[in-house]
Write an enzyme that holds these catalytic residues in place. Structure first.
Site, PDB file in Angstrom:
ATOM      1  CE1 TYR A  15     -42.559 -51.611   6.998  1.00  0.00           C
ATOM      2  CE2 TYR A  15     -40.591 -50.308   6.537  1.00  0.00           C
ATOM      3  CZ  TYR A  15     -41.415 -51.381   6.252  1.00  0.00           C
ATOM      4  OH  TYR A  15     -41.104 -52.224   5.212  1.00  0.00           O
ATOM      5  CE  LYS A  55     -40.642 -54.585   7.657  1.00  0.00           C
ATOM      6  NZ  LYS A  55     -41.015 -55.984   7.331  1.00  0.00           N
TER       7      LYS A  55
END
Length: 248
Positions: free
Chosen positions: A152, A156
């Site tokens: 993640y 991001k």
């Protein structure tokens, strides 16, 4: 008069949490909001709650054909797209060495490819119009890392870098592209991610200088500003909304 009057705004992942908060704020500022979500029922619920000309559409940002269909629908209905808020996201917590590569694919498809898909569909429309505003939701995990969120964080971080490059490429078309990085936010997704563990919630709250988790409306204010003409001279920037948890 609202600062978003007569603007057509697409908000992805608007069925709940931060996305719904953003949709509510943009609508309150005068925008006509297109709320999209992979769960079409929640997208339609958001649109119904907003009233006016708001529309809720089932859209899977991980599926380029789904995104293209939605963008074509919005253009057919309204003739233009002034604001794109890339909010849809997903994560599954756990140490990287124990992670399932199938989950890597899902995390990257939703969090990174989702932003690529919508941007590819919408940016040419904004360029043709002669302007627009894009706000991408990344995460402080992409700036400083976050234990249990390795892939993640990578996705991001990619969104942050992509935002800067799009800002450079689209500036000549008067399209502003900026990034908002939420810190820990009190949403249903956070509860799922944390297993609604009160000890984790308490530890995070203690670590945040403002001594509380973010609420969706805390993010919505920052997004609405960056989506407005008040931010006309701001592009390529990354703004953390984290109660001081991270500072740069």
């Amino acid at each position: 008069m609202g600062r978003m009057d007569e603007r057509i705004a697409i908000v992805t992942g608007a069925g709940r949490g931060i996305g719904r908060g953003i949709a509510e704020k943009l609508a309150a500022e005068g925008a006509t909001v297109v709320a999209t979500d992979v769960d079409g029922d929640t997208a339609r619920d958001t649109a119904a709650a907003l009233g006016g000309s708001a529309v809720g559409l089932a859209t899977d940002v991980a599926d380029r054909a789904s995104v293209d269909e939605t963008v074509a629908d919005v253009r057919a209905r309204f003739g233009r797209i002034d604001v794109l808020v890339n909010n849809a996201g997903w994560d599954k917590a756990g140490p990287f060495v124990d992670s399932d590569p199938a989950d890597w694919d899902k995390v990257i498809r939703i969090n990174l490819y989702g932003v690529l898909h919508t941007s590819k569909a919408v940016l040419p429309i904004m360029a043709e119009q002669g302007g627009g505003r894009v706000v991408n939701l990344a995460s402080d995990a992409g700036r400083v890392g976050s234990s249990g969120e390795a892939v993640y964080s990578a996705a991001k971080g990619g969104v942050i870098a992509f935002t800067k490059t799009c800002a450079r490429e689209m500036a000549r078309h008067r399209i502003g592209v900026n990034c908002v990085c939420p810190g820990p936010t009190d949403t249903a997704l956070f509860a799922e991610f944390a297993g609604d563990d009160p000890k984790l919630r308490e530890a995070l709250t203690r670590a945040i200088p403002l001594r509380r988790l973010a609420q969706p409306e805390d993010l919505a204010g920052a997004v609405a500003f960056l989506a407005s003409d008040e931010a006309a001279y701001i592009t390529g920037q990354t703004l953390s909304v984290s109660g001081g948890l991270t500072m740069s």
